[in-house]
Design an enzyme around this catalytic site. Sequence first.
Site, mmCIF file in Angstrom:
data_model
loop_
_atom_site.group_PDB
_atom_site.id
_atom_site.type_symbol
_atom_site.label_atom_id
_atom_site.label_comp_id
_atom_site.label_asym_id
_atom_site.label_seq_id
_atom_site.Cartn_x
_atom_site.Cartn_y
_atom_site.Cartn_z
ATOM 1 N N ARG A 1 -9.388 0.702 11.417
ATOM 2 C CA ARG A 1 -8.186 0.891 12.232
ATOM 3 C C ARG A 1 -7.523 -0.430 12.613
ATOM 4 O O ARG A 1 -6.860 -0.542 13.648
ATOM 5 C CB ARG A 1 -8.498 1.734 13.476
ATOM 6 C CG ARG A 1 -8.932 3.144 13.073
ATOM 7 C CD ARG A 1 -9.214 4.077 14.216
ATOM 8 N NE ARG A 1 -9.749 5.334 13.706
ATOM 9 C CZ ARG A 1 -9.002 6.361 13.272
ATOM 10 N NH1 ARG A 1 -7.696 6.294 13.339
ATOM 11 N NH2 ARG A 1 -9.569 7.446 12.796
ATOM 12 N N GLN B 1 3.224 4.464 2.473
ATOM 13 C CA GLN B 1 2.895 3.899 3.792
ATOM 14 C C GLN B 1 3.620 2.590 4.122
ATOM 15 O O GLN B 1 4.146 2.424 5.216
ATOM 16 C CB GLN B 1 1.369 3.671 3.864
ATOM 17 C CG GLN B 1 0.907 2.910 5.089
ATOM 18 C CD GLN B 1 -0.577 2.589 5.054
ATOM 19 O OE1 GLN B 1 -1.413 3.469 5.153
ATOM 20 N NE2 GLN B 1 -0.901 1.317 4.913
ATOM 21 N N GLN C 1 -5.948 -28.048 -9.275
ATOM 22 C CA GLN C 1 -6.252 -29.205 -10.149
ATOM 23 C C GLN C 1 -5.171 -30.284 -10.061
ATOM 24 O O GLN C 1 -4.073 -30.061 -9.549
ATOM 25 C CB GLN C 1 -6.439 -28.762 -11.611
ATOM 26 C CG GLN C 1 -7.438 -27.625 -11.812
ATOM 27 C CD GLN C 1 -8.886 -27.941 -11.462
ATOM 28 O OE1 GLN C 1 -9.625 -27.074 -11.033
ATOM 29 N NE2 GLN C 1 -9.299 -29.184 -11.627
ATOM 30 N N ASP D 1 -7.463 -7.330 1.639
ATOM 31 C CA ASP D 1 -7.187 -6.023 2.251
ATOM 32 C C ASP D 1 -7.966 -5.881 3.551
ATOM 33 O O ASP D 1 -9.038 -6.465 3.719
ATOM 34 C CB ASP D 1 -7.555 -4.887 1.286
ATOM 35 C CG ASP D 1 -7.093 -3.526 1.827
ATOM 36 O OD1 ASP D 1 -6.052 -3.474 2.513
ATOM 37 O OD2 ASP D 1 -7.782 -2.507 1.575
ATOM 38 N N LYS E 1 -2.605 -2.744 8.602
ATOM 39 C CA LYS E 1 -2.678 -4.218 8.642
ATOM 40 C C LYS E 1 -1.825 -4.788 7.518
ATOM 41 O O LYS E 1 -1.421 -4.082 6.604
ATOM 42 C CB LYS E 1 -4.127 -4.669 8.502
ATOM 43 C CG LYS E 1 -4.820 -4.839 9.844
ATOM 44 C CD LYS E 1 -4.685 -6.266 10.367
ATOM 45 C CE LYS E 1 -5.292 -6.428 11.749
ATOM 46 N NZ LYS E 1 -4.367 -6.200 12.854
ATOM 47 N N ASP E 2 -1.581 -6.073 7.592
ATOM 48 C CA ASP E 2 -0.624 -6.691 6.676
ATOM 49 C C ASP E 2 -1.202 -7.005 5.304
ATOM 50 O O ASP E 2 -0.468 -7.177 4.355
ATOM 51 C CB ASP E 2 -0.084 -7.958 7.312
ATOM 52 C CG ASP E 2 0.141 -7.741 8.794
ATOM 53 O OD1 ASP E 2 -0.831 -7.868 9.554
ATOM 54 O OD2 ASP E 2 1.260 -7.388 9.158
ATOM 55 N N TYR F 1 -3.465 9.815 -0.181
ATOM 56 C CA TYR F 1 -3.328 9.568 1.244
ATOM 57 C C TYR F 1 -2.396 8.392 1.511
ATOM 58 O O TYR F 1 -2.443 7.386 0.810
ATOM 59 C CB TYR F 1 -4.702 9.325 1.881
ATOM 60 C CG TYR F 1 -4.596 9.346 3.384
ATOM 61 C CD1 TYR F 1 -4.239 10.528 4.029
ATOM 62 C CD2 TYR F 1 -4.759 8.203 4.130
ATOM 63 C CE1 TYR F 1 -4.067 10.561 5.402
ATOM 64 C CE2 TYR F 1 -4.602 8.222 5.506
ATOM 65 C CZ TYR F 1 -4.256 9.409 6.128
ATOM 66 O OH TYR F 1 -4.082 9.435 7.495
ATOM 67 N N TYR G 1 -3.524 0.797 17.212
ATOM 68 C CA TYR G 1 -3.136 2.185 17.482
ATOM 69 C C TYR G 1 -2.653 2.258 18.914
ATOM 70 O O TYR G 1 -3.314 1.759 19.825
ATOM 71 C CB TYR G 1 -4.311 3.138 17.271
ATOM 72 C CG TYR G 1 -4.547 3.460 15.809
ATOM 73 C CD1 TYR G 1 -4.183 4.689 15.277
ATOM 74 C CD2 TYR G 1 -5.119 2.524 14.963
ATOM 75 C CE1 TYR G 1 -4.386 4.988 13.948
ATOM 76 C CE2 TYR G 1 -5.332 2.809 13.618
ATOM 77 C CZ TYR G 1 -4.962 4.038 13.115
ATOM 78 O OH TYR G 1 -5.163 4.310 11.795
ATOM 79 N N ASP H 1 0.884 -1.166 0.000
ATOM 80 C CA ASP H 1 0.000 0.000 0.000
ATOM 81 C C ASP H 1 0.919 1.212 0.000
ATOM 82 O O ASP H 1 1.608 1.468 0.983
ATOM 83 C CB ASP H 1 -0.873 -0.041 1.251
ATOM 84 C CG ASP H 1 -1.634 1.256 1.480
ATOM 85 O OD1 ASP H 1 -1.523 2.181 0.647
ATOM 86 O OD2 ASP H 1 -2.337 1.340 2.506
ATOM 87 N N TYR I 1 2.168 0.706 14.840
ATOM 88 C CA TYR I 1 1.134 0.531 13.825
ATOM 89 C C TYR I 1 1.499 1.211 12.507
ATOM 90 O O TYR I 1 1.826 2.375 12.468
ATOM 91 C CB TYR I 1 -0.197 1.116 14.310
ATOM 92 C CG TYR I 1 -1.272 0.982 13.258
ATOM 93 C CD1 TYR I 1 -1.911 -0.234 13.066
ATOM 94 C CD2 TYR I 1 -1.614 2.061 12.452
ATOM 95 C CE1 TYR I 1 -2.873 -0.373 12.091
ATOM 96 C CE2 TYR I 1 -2.573 1.921 11.475
ATOM 97 C CZ TYR I 1 -3.194 0.704 11.295
ATOM 98 O OH TYR I 1 -4.142 0.564 10.325
HETATM 99 C C1 F6R Z 1 -7.101 -0.230 8.496
HETATM 100 C C2 F6R Z 1 -6.953 1.030 7.771
HETATM 101 C C3 F6R Z 1 -7.865 2.143 8.090
HETATM 102 C C4 F6R Z 1 -7.163 3.236 8.897
HETATM 103 C C5 F6R Z 1 -8.140 4.366 9.255
HETATM 104 C C6 F6R Z 1 -7.447 5.524 9.946
HETATM 105 O O1 F6R Z 1 -6.127 -1.157 8.127
HETATM 106 O O2 F6R Z 1 -6.098 1.184 6.917
HETATM 107 O O3 F6R Z 1 -9.010 1.688 8.738
HETATM 108 O O4 F6R Z 1 -6.639 2.675 10.057
HETATM 109 O O5 F6R Z 1 -8.748 4.860 8.093
HETATM 110 O O6 F6R Z 1 -6.356 5.891 9.178
HETATM 111 P P1 F6R Z 1 -5.366 7.081 9.544
HETATM 112 O O7 F6R Z 1 -4.828 6.816 10.912
HETATM 113 O O8 F6R Z 1 -4.332 7.007 8.468
HETATM 114 O O9 F6R Z 1 -6.189 8.349 9.485
HETATM 115 MG MG MG Z 2 -3.697 1.701 3.837
HETATM 116 MG MG MG Z 3 -4.413 -2.216 2.667
#
Ligand code: F6R
Ligand code: MG
Ligand code: MG
Length: 367
Positions: A266, A93, A242, A130, A232-233, A89, A347, A11, A229
Amino acid sequence: MRITLSIIKADVGSIGGHVTPSREMLDRIAEMVGAVKGSLVLDFYLGSTGDDISILFTHREGVNSERIHKLGFDAFMAATKVAKDQGLYGAGQDLLKDAFAGNVRGMGPAVAEMEIDERPGEPFVMFMADKTDPGAYNLPLYLSFADPMHCPGLMLSPSLSRGFRFTIMDQNYTKGDRLIELHSPQDQYDLAALLRDNQRFSIESVHTHDGQIAAAVSTTRLHNIAGKYTGKDDPVALVRAQGNFPATGEILSPYSIGHFVAGCMRGSHVMPLMPVKRNSPISYFDGPPVVSALGFCVREGKLSGPVDLFDHPFWDHIRDNVARKSVEMRQQGFSGAAMLPYDELEYGGIVEKMKVLDTRFKVREDK
Ligand code: F6R
Ligand code: MG
Ligand code: MG
């Protein structure tokens, strides 16, 4: 021909929140990888699920190839630059290091790879998930490779009846890779005992009784690498289909459950996994956790496909059911099973909060 299938996924920025990458980012990666198609890379496919971009490479460099990993890393660096220029955004990351250091594992991007001797017909499925973690594949892989309720081939096919070997990683161990090998059906109950704990133990690979690789999962834990944090992975996986492996339909069957996994908003909730069409964004409550499945065949490294395996009327019904389960779980908000246990919350803020609250507790004096 002996070839390697490698997925490298990251990501590195998205539009509208953690939702989906931009066309321009994908174009930039396609341009970079396309430049070495026919030399370093035999073929490639590029796709997204939620905010993650996955590059599937076919090549002859073997697993853990420095050249392939560097190509993936450089492509994601270039896409990061595009994302920054576009004001997207979370640009960059998942790139936890600025400079490539030999292997992309441990630098943020997730990797799933397998080296195979191509069969005359070589079908496989590429999974991309995801808003969840690698343990999300535990139940589906267990059911496809070890449970005749989903894989009747285990009863009906002499080769599948000989069972499979599971390699499982202890995700809590951060000093290196701590692994165990268990065989189905001999170790069935031990397998279940580990795989019930999706946050601690996750399947890294599955092999046939005679040592052919059948499945490979990315088992990177981002917060283990970064120590905090970073998201997520969002795991990817490759599963061969097959013949001596489960049929494509046996591999897909467990995704009809919409089982509850860790992730969503989150990275801190418990929500059902929704099978979605290729390149789907995420939406409700930064989720629900999603998984896509693309079917390919490969011949001398050249890919045919993908066919979008969750783009079929059957899965519309499953998606409706997962949406219903999601809303039902969300009705209990932060309470109990709706959120992950304390040490899985992604978090750090709650840790600080608990420290302060702890000082305010008083032990009542006995009368
Ligand atoms: C979960 C994820 C989102 C963010 C949430 C807050 O894996 O990517 O749920 O945790 O949108 O994001 P920030 O802290 O970047 O504003
Ligand atoms: Mg992300
Ligand atoms: Mg992702």
